[in-house]
Design a protein around this motif. Structure first.
Motif, PDB file in Angstrom:
ATOM      1  N   UNK A 139       0.570  -1.338  -0.096  1.00 10.78           N
ATOM      2  CA  UNK A 139       0.246  -0.007  -0.066  1.00 10.78           C
ATOM      3  C   UNK A 139       1.319   1.079  -0.237  1.00 10.78           C
ATOM      4  N   UNK A 140       0.478   2.515  -0.946  1.00 10.67           N
ATOM      5  CA  UNK A 140       1.584   3.481  -1.155  1.00 10.67           C
ATOM      6  C   UNK A 140       0.508   4.572  -0.932  1.00 10.67           C
ATOM      7  N   UNK A 141       0.417   5.760  -0.085  1.00 11.06           N
ATOM      8  CA  UNK A 141      -0.149   6.463   0.185  1.00 11.06           C
ATOM      9  C   UNK A 141       0.800   7.193   0.624  1.00 11.06           C
ATOM     10  N   UNK A 142       0.364   8.708  -0.286  1.00  8.53           N
ATOM     11  CA  UNK A 142       1.214   9.863  -0.714  1.00  8.53           C
ATOM     12  C   UNK A 142      -0.106  11.087  -0.582  1.00  8.53           C
ATOM     13  N   UNK A 143       0.907  11.920   0.596  1.00 13.33           N
ATOM     14  CA  UNK A 143      -0.475  12.613   0.964  1.00 13.33           C
ATOM     15  C   UNK A 143       0.193  14.276   0.588  1.00 13.33           C
ATOM     16  N   UNK A 144       0.110  14.735  -0.083  1.00 14.47           N
ATOM     17  CA  UNK A 144       0.756  16.172  -0.838  1.00 14.47           C
ATOM     18  C   UNK A 144       3.035  16.009  -0.838  1.00 14.47           C
ATOM     19  N   UNK A 145       2.723  14.624  -1.528  1.00 11.60           N
ATOM     20  CA  UNK A 145       3.703  15.059  -1.757  1.00 11.60           C
ATOM     21  C   UNK A 145       4.211  13.647  -0.907  1.00 11.60           C
ATOM     22  N   UNK A 146       4.369  13.374   0.409  1.00 11.22           N
ATOM     23  CA  UNK A 146       4.535  12.855   1.508  1.00 11.22           C
ATOM     24  C   UNK A 146       4.225  11.602   1.156  1.00 11.22           C
ATOM     25  N   UNK A 147       4.893  10.307   0.830  1.00 12.61           N
ATOM     26  CA  UNK A 147       4.755   9.007   0.814  1.00 12.61           C
ATOM     27  C   UNK A 147       5.026   7.939   1.823  1.00 12.61           C
ATOM     28  N   UNK A 148       4.153   7.134   2.341  1.00  4.69           N
ATOM     29  CA  UNK A 148       3.924   6.293   3.206  1.00  4.69           C
ATOM     30  C   UNK A 148       3.992   4.554   2.321  1.00  4.69           C
ATOM     31  N   UNK A 149       4.669   3.976   3.043  1.00  8.29           N
ATOM     32  CA  UNK A 149       4.439   1.968   2.188  1.00  8.29           C
ATOM     33  C   UNK A 149       4.089   1.785   3.734  1.00  8.29           C
ATOM     34  N   UNK A 150       3.301   0.290   3.406  1.00  5.85           N
ATOM     35  CA  UNK A 150       2.624  -0.504   4.119  1.00  5.85           C
ATOM     36  C   UNK A 150       2.789  -1.548   3.199  1.00  5.85           C
ATOM     37  N   UNK A 151       3.508  -3.321   4.171  1.00  2.00           N
ATOM     38  CA  UNK A 151       3.116  -4.266   3.937  1.00  2.00           C
ATOM     39  C   UNK A 151       1.576  -4.640   3.224  1.00  2.00           C
ATOM     40  N   UNK A 152       1.010  -5.630   2.552  1.00  4.31           N
ATOM     41  CA  UNK A 152      -0.760  -5.683   2.921  1.00  4.31           C
ATOM     42  C   UNK A 152      -0.196  -7.738   2.293  1.00  4.31           C
ATOM     43  N   UNK A 153      -1.011  -8.034   3.605  1.00  5.40           N
ATOM     44  CA  UNK A 153      -1.782  -9.259   2.766  1.00  5.40           C
ATOM     45  C   UNK A 153      -2.281  -9.876   2.452  1.00  5.40           C
ATOM     46  N   UNK A 154      -2.792 -10.324   1.785  1.00  2.00           N
ATOM     47  CA  UNK A 154      -3.627 -11.415   0.951  1.00  2.00           C
ATOM     48  C   UNK A 154      -3.973 -12.649   1.322  1.00  2.00           C
ATOM     49  N   UNK A 155      -4.744 -13.437   1.858  1.00  3.73           N
ATOM     50  CA  UNK A 155      -5.406 -14.979   1.608  1.00  3.73           C
ATOM     51  C   UNK A 155      -6.613 -15.383   1.430  1.00  3.73           C
ATOM     52  N   UNK A 156      -5.854 -16.607   1.034  1.00  2.00           N
ATOM     53  CA  UNK A 156      -7.463 -16.967   0.418  1.00  2.00           C
ATOM     54  C   UNK A 156      -8.877 -17.463   1.982  1.00  2.00           C
TER      55      UNK A 156
END
Length: 803
Positions: free
Chosen positions: A619-636
């Motif tokens: 997941x990559x969130x950008x707020x007025x140019x500032x960017x943050x990444x977080x991992x996301x795990x998807x399972x079935x």
């Protein structure tokens, strides 16, 4: 207990009295100066203590309603008694309201909720339209979806699934796991189809959910309801504690005056403690006993048992006489570790053993029976040698009934009180309300299942707080008040259900929303932002989905004979300061703002893309140019049997179909935009006949490329235009996506055919733009008319198709 009712003028007074030799309904016609026995009907005298209220008809003082185990009424001042409503129909009856303008209108309050009669009690409405269950405790299993269990006052135990496969949770998702109305439910950790239920005054039943067949495994079933509690072999309260060891997953503990234990499902019980209630050899016991005598005379019970989740031999126990004990050797020796300030008959309703430190425990103390409604919650970190009172932030008179520690985040605590819910983020040093939309009600117990927090209320049923990951990360988010913060999301479960399973339940029927379907994205903005974007990337760093606050925020739909509530609400990124939640539906491509399958509704965002297979994403969130990444795990969905290989192949094929569909729709959107300009030109009086003929020729070519209803020259289904290929590709995509299985061969054949036809239409449109529209624009320019705005159209459509 006595019920009393006074007429509006104060003259007529009724009272029920439960007293040896004098029980019955009494009446006064002079404001209480003189009394007569209005009725000694045995239905009133046998259980007169059940009368919680009396209600006089405001229009006729001779009419009196008497809620009991049945609803009684007298129409002649007490001379005769009739039953208005009795079991089956609700137990117990507590309150009646009579409409002062129309005595036919009644409202009846029972343990299950409220019922309304418009014909003086002949017929009644259902109480199943209200979430008013009076629950004592809550526990969940470990299935998916998980099941929530609890015992409900006068209605037996109840259970409900945490999500349904039909869009909403409704009455079809409830089932009865047993007959207990006030006890605990303990789920066998080794076989969750087996549950144990404690019931009033010490009964224990083993229930097999597969057969709905139960076995009575009560340690000593003799001497029940009608036997004085201190005369029973194993005294128990209204709510007997019954819990499994979370470590050995075999030992089942029951509280009496002892801690009882069974390791074979109740076939054999043993005492693993001495009397932990403070009972001794009484000198004399009067009936009823005095407060000072009651403990010694054996009226106390072990009210809560807390086996440690870290050590099998570590067990805490609390009594309703205000005593706390702990054993560190499985019951061989017990130590009285009661906090010094806890006086006798301060009930210990619940002890929580820490998930992180064996020496730490949390004890709720309830003193409202002693006319002390202040909150008391004690914490120890040294096996009870010392305790600290922890109530800073809990409102006065919000006495505490239960406390739980989060299973994943140390120092995150939750407390249920008589008037609401609290959380502590610093190990109990400070508390703050966590009420949100939870009604102000008695919170009796709570359970944590994964990242969900479930509470049992006494009067407003079960409530679930979906995804407490932000609460667990609150400490990490502190200090970011002036910036933005993206929380690490919990694991997302891909749940695939059919889009339509018949006519939905009408809104008049009780139903609750399913948990969010997809990945929950929580973020915090310390202040308002100008632009917020969210991207989902695969493990190679490719952008699978893009959302932005710069996108068109409105969704237009054609007028349809469908209520607005049936349409999904579009997901929108927020820019205001505060906490925000966004749900990604796990679909790649598209805007996520549309109706899904309606490929002809471009304004609605178009069809959804294929759902991603299990894996790790970013997941990559950008707020007025500032960017943050977080991992996301998807399972079935654990219920699905598809292999990772099948799901990956399904996604690859779905991506190919979706990509071709988007190209086809993009070309058709451009074509339609040009067509609308041509129609305006054809209607323009300044256009010469020769130019109009050229326009009509061009329009005919566009109609042929577009196909669909506008294609009058279409020969058969093997001669599709762009409208037909878009529809066909969309149908094919849904076919590929349906079922977690390998795609049918027909889906592959349709894709091959539609792809060829789609590409042919796209190529024809590109040729038309280069040659036909180029020549037409030259003629328009020569005639001093505005040319077709092809470049602007392409930019507009490109934005609409890729946002």
């Amino acid at each position: 207990r006595a019920g009393i009712a006074v007429s509006a003028d104060g003259r007529r007074v009724y009272v029920t009295i439960d007293c040896k030799g004098q029980s019955g309904l009494y009446r006064s016609d002079d404001g209480g100066d003189t009394w007569t026995l209005a009725s000694s009907d045995e239905r009133l005298t046998s259980r007169a203590w059940y009368f919680n209220s009396l209600t006089i008809d405001p229009n006729n003082p001779d009419v009196l309603y008497m809620p009991n185990v049945a609803l009684y009424r007298t129409n002649d001042g007490g001379k005769t008694i009739e039953i208005v409503r009795g079991a089956p129909g609700g137990d117990d009856y507590h309150q009646v309201w009579v409409d002062p303008k129309n005595s036919d209108h009644l409202v009846l309050g029972v343990d299950q909720g409220a019922s309304v009669s418009l014909d003086r009690g002949y017929t009644w409405t259902t109480w199943f339209n209200q979430p008013t269950a009076q629950l004592y405790h809550v526990i969940t299993d470990h299935k998916f979806p998980y099941t929530i269990y609890g015992a409900q006052q006068d209605s037996g135990a109840i259970a409900i699934h945490s999500r349904s496969d039909h869009g909403h949770i409704d009455t079809r998702d409830w089932f009865l796991p047993g007959g207990s109305e006030s006890g605990y439910i303990a789920i066998d950790p080794k076989d969750e189809n087996i549950v144990y239920l404690s019931s009033t005054y010490g009964g224990v039943v083993r229930e097999d959910l597969r057969t709905s067949f139960s076995q009575n495994v009560t340690p000593w079933p003799l001497g029940g309801f009608d036997t004085e509690i201190n005369k029973r072999r194993y005294p128990d309260p209204w709510t007997p504690v019954l819990v499994f060891s979370p470590v050995d997953k075999t030992s089942l503990y029951l509280g009496t005056q002892y801690v009882m234990k069974t390791t074979d499902g109740g076939l054999h019980w043993s005492r693993i403690s001495y009397d932990l209630t403070g009972a001794g050899k009484p000198i004399s016991c009067s009936l009823p006993p005095s407060l000072d005598q009651a403990e010694t005379c054996g009226y106390g019970v072990v009210y809560t048992i807390a086996p440690s989740p870290l050590r099998a031999d570590l067990i805490w126990a609390g009594s309703d006489t205000g005593r706390i004990h702990v054993t560190r050797d499985g019951g061989k020796t017990w130590n009285d570790v009661t906090p010094p300030n806890v006086s006798p008959w301060s009930k210990i309703p619940l002890i929580e053993a820490s998930h992180f430190d064996p020496g730490t425990a949390y004890a709720a103390v309830d003193r409202h029976r002693l006319d002390d409604q202040n909150p008391y919650l004690y914490i120890t970190h040294d096996y009870g040698h010392t305790w600290k009172l922890s109530v800073d932030g809990i409102a006065p008179h919000h006495f505490v009934g239960d406390v739980r520690e989060d299973t994943e985040q140390r120092n995150l605590l939750f407390a249920g009180t008589e008037f609401g819910f609290y959380a502590s983020f610093d190990g109990g040093a400070h508390w703050q309300p966590l009420q949100l939309n939870l009604p102000v009600t008695s919170v009796r117990d709570m359970n944590i299942n994964g990242s969900d927090l479930i509470v049992a209320t006494h009067g407003r049923s079960f409530w679930v707080l979906d995804d407490i990951a932000p609460l667990r990360q609150a400490a990490a988010a502190s200090g970011h008040s002036a910036a933005a913060f993206l929380y690490t999301p919990p694991t997302a479960v891909r749940v695939d259900n059919d889009g339509f399973l018949g006519t939905p339940m009408p809104p008049e029927e009780p139903q609750a929303d399913n948990p969010p379907d997809g990945a929950i994205v929580d973020y915090y903005l310390g202040q308002g932002a100008t632009k917020v974007t969210l991207q989902i990337l695969d493990i190679q760093g490719h952008v699978l989905r893009h959302f932005s606050t710069a996108e068109k925020q409105t969704v237009s739909r054609p007028l349809l004979p469908i209520a607005e509530r049936w349409f999904p609400k579009p997901q929108m990124l927020a820019t205001s300061a505060g906490h925000h939640r966004f749900v990604w539906d796990l679909a790649a491509g598209g805007s996520g703002a549309g109706l899904g399958d309606d490929d002809n509704n471009d304004e609605a965002g178009g069809p959804a893309g294929p759902r991603v297979p299990p894996g790790t994403y970013t997941l990559r969130l950008s707020v007025d140019g500032a960017t943050m990444d977080r991992p996301l795990r998807v399972i079935m969905d654990p219920r699905a049997a598809a292999t990772a290989q099948v799901l990956t192949q399904q996604f690859i094929l779905g991506e190919s179909v979706y990509d071709q569909l988007q190209q086809s729709r993009k070309a058709m959107a451009e074509l339609d935009n040009v067509g609308s300009q041509l129609k305006k030109l054809a209607a323009d009086s300044n256009v010469s006949p020769d130019l109009k003929a050229a326009i009509q020729t061009t329009q005919a070519k566009l109609d042929k490329i577009r196909g669909g209803e506008s294609n009058s020259n279409r020969k058969n289904e093997n001669d599709p235009g762009l409208a037909d290929t878009s529809s066909g590709l969309n149908t094919d995509l849904r076919m590929v996506e349906s079922g977690d299985r390998t795609a049918p061969t027909s889906a592959l054949e349709i894709f091959a055919q539609m792809k060829r036809a789609s590409q042919a239409g796209i190529d024809a449109w590109q040729h038309c733009k280069t040659d036909d529209l180029g020549a037409l624009n030259a003629a328009l320019t020569a005639a001093h008319l505005e040319p077709l705005q092809i470049a602007a159209i392409e930019e507009q459509v490109h934005y609409a198709m890729t946002r």
